[in-house]
Design a protein around this motif. Structure first.
Motif, PDB file in Angstrom:
ATOM      1  N   GLY A  34       0.830  -1.204   0.000  1.00  0.00           N
ATOM      2  CA  GLY A  34       0.000   0.000   0.000  1.00  0.00           C
ATOM      3  C   GLY A  34       0.859   1.245   0.000  1.00  0.00           C
ATOM      4  O   GLY A  34       1.936   1.265   0.589  1.00  0.00           O
ATOM      5  N   ARG A  35       0.382   2.265  -0.691  1.00  0.00           N
ATOM      6  CA  ARG A  35       1.141   3.498  -0.853  1.00  0.00           C
ATOM      7  C   ARG A  35       0.203   4.691  -0.947  1.00  0.00           C
ATOM      8  O   ARG A  35      -0.998   4.537  -1.158  1.00  0.00           O
ATOM      9  CB  ARG A  35       2.011   3.414  -2.092  1.00  0.00           C
ATOM     10  N   ILE A  36       0.784   5.879  -0.836  1.00  0.00           N
ATOM     11  CA  ILE A  36       0.019   7.101  -0.979  1.00  0.00           C
ATOM     12  C   ILE A  36      -0.231   7.344  -2.465  1.00  0.00           C
ATOM     13  O   ILE A  36       0.692   7.249  -3.278  1.00  0.00           O
ATOM     14  CB  ILE A  36       0.780   8.293  -0.347  1.00  0.00           C
ATOM     15  N   GLU A  37      -1.459   7.628  -2.795  1.00  0.00           N
ATOM     16  CA  GLU A  37      -1.849   7.888  -4.185  1.00  0.00           C
ATOM     17  C   GLU A  37      -0.939   8.943  -4.803  1.00  0.00           C
ATOM     18  O   GLU A  37      -0.684   9.985  -4.211  1.00  0.00           O
ATOM     19  CB  GLU A  37      -3.299   8.385  -4.220  1.00  0.00           C
ATOM     20  N   GLY A  38      -0.425   8.646  -5.993  1.00  0.00           N
ATOM     21  CA  GLY A  38       0.411   9.598  -6.714  1.00  0.00           C
ATOM     22  C   GLY A  38       1.886   9.558  -6.379  1.00  0.00           C
ATOM     23  O   GLY A  38       2.673  10.293  -6.969  1.00  0.00           O
ATOM     24  N   SER A  39       2.281   8.694  -5.433  1.00  0.00           N
ATOM     25  CA  SER A  39       3.696   8.646  -5.068  1.00  0.00           C
ATOM     26  C   SER A  39       4.497   7.853  -6.098  1.00  0.00           C
ATOM     27  O   SER A  39       3.961   7.033  -6.835  1.00  0.00           O
ATOM     28  CB  SER A  39       3.882   8.066  -3.662  1.00  0.00           C
ATOM     29  N   VAL A  40       5.797   8.130  -6.138  1.00  0.00           N
ATOM     30  CA  VAL A  40       6.740   7.471  -7.036  1.00  0.00           C
ATOM     31  C   VAL A  40       7.651   6.595  -6.179  1.00  0.00           C
ATOM     32  O   VAL A  40       8.106   7.019  -5.119  1.00  0.00           O
ATOM     33  CB  VAL A  40       7.576   8.529  -7.800  1.00  0.00           C
ATOM     34  N   ALA A  94      -2.200   6.606  10.683  1.00  0.00           N
ATOM     35  CA  ALA A  94      -2.681   7.097  11.985  1.00  0.00           C
ATOM     36  C   ALA A  94      -3.512   8.368  11.835  1.00  0.00           C
ATOM     37  O   ALA A  94      -4.396   8.637  12.638  1.00  0.00           O
ATOM     38  CB  ALA A  94      -1.501   7.340  12.916  1.00  0.00           C
ATOM     39  N   ALA A  95      -3.232   9.140  10.786  1.00  0.00           N
ATOM     40  CA  ALA A  95      -4.004  10.363  10.509  1.00  0.00           C
ATOM     41  C   ALA A  95      -5.259  10.059   9.689  1.00  0.00           C
ATOM     42  O   ALA A  95      -5.903  10.957   9.166  1.00  0.00           O
ATOM     43  CB  ALA A  95      -3.128  11.370   9.772  1.00  0.00           C
ATOM     44  N   SER A  96      -5.583   8.760   9.587  1.00  0.00           N
ATOM     45  CA  SER A  96      -6.774   8.299   8.872  1.00  0.00           C
ATOM     46  C   SER A  96      -6.742   8.660   7.384  1.00  0.00           C
ATOM     47  O   SER A  96      -7.771   8.982   6.787  1.00  0.00           O
ATOM     48  CB  SER A  96      -8.053   8.829   9.512  1.00  0.00           C
ATOM     49  N   ARG A  97      -5.549   8.599   6.802  1.00  0.00           N
ATOM     50  CA  ARG A  97      -5.394   8.884   5.383  1.00  0.00           C
ATOM     51  C   ARG A  97      -5.421   7.569   4.594  1.00  0.00           C
ATOM     52  O   ARG A  97      -4.959   6.539   5.074  1.00  0.00           O
ATOM     53  CB  ARG A  97      -4.080   9.611   5.109  1.00  0.00           C
ATOM     54  N   PRO A  98      -5.917   7.601   3.368  1.00  0.00           N
ATOM     55  CA  PRO A  98      -6.046   6.363   2.579  1.00  0.00           C
ATOM     56  C   PRO A  98      -4.757   5.947   1.897  1.00  0.00           C
ATOM     57  O   PRO A  98      -3.908   6.768   1.570  1.00  0.00           O
ATOM     58  CB  PRO A  98      -7.098   6.752   1.527  1.00  0.00           C
ATOM     59  N   LEU A  99      -4.635   4.648   1.690  1.00  0.00           N
ATOM     60  CA  LEU A  99      -3.558   4.075   0.889  1.00  0.00           C
ATOM     61  C   LEU A  99      -4.188   3.439  -0.346  1.00  0.00           C
ATOM     62  O   LEU A  99      -5.349   3.052  -0.340  1.00  0.00           O
ATOM     63  CB  LEU A  99      -2.795   3.002   1.661  1.00  0.00           C
ATOM     64  N   THR A 100      -3.405   3.318  -1.393  1.00  0.00           N
ATOM     65  CA  THR A 100      -3.822   2.624  -2.588  1.00  0.00           C
ATOM     66  C   THR A 100      -2.863   1.459  -2.833  1.00  0.00           C
ATOM     67  O   THR A 100      -1.777   1.442  -2.287  1.00  0.00           O
ATOM     68  CB  THR A 100      -3.846   3.594  -3.806  1.00  0.00           C
TER      69      THR A 100
END
Length: 101
Positions: A34-40, A94-100
């Motif tokens: 899982g990763r943050i949307e748009g990351s490289v 922990a900040a309730s942010r989504p992963l893709t």
């Protein structure tokens, strides 16, 4: 030694403009989980060889912030504008942010 610039998950939303690159320096297995949307993805051990793929403004990301701190320090030392994502992916979650995936 200068203090390492950091950014919180909430501050990530306020970065000016689309010219900031999200650079994930975790391993291939971590990236696949899982990763943050748009990351490289450029694993830390490949960063020096692939530095030409990194933009001038970059947010460095890893699991908890240690490897990305190394990447941030290196990129700043060669003239890039780099900041470390505080807490890494774990802080993001922990900040309730989504992963893709």
């Amino acid at each position: 030694m200068p203090e390492l610039p950091t950014i919180t998950p909430a501050q990530l939303d306020q970065l000016p403009g689309p010219d900031w690159m999200l650079l994930d320096v975790r391993t291939d297995a971590e990236w696949a989980d899982g990763r943050i949307e748009g990351s490289v993805h450029i694993p830390l051990d490949q960063l020096i060889a692939r530095v030409d793929e990194v933009s001038d403004k970059v947010v460095c990301i890893c699991a908890v912030g240690g490897r990305s701190a190394q990447a941030t320090a290196y990129l700043n030392s060669i003239g890039r504008d780099a900041v470390n994502l505080e807490g890494g992916i774990q802080g993001w979650i922990a900040a309730s942010r989504p992963l893709t995936t």
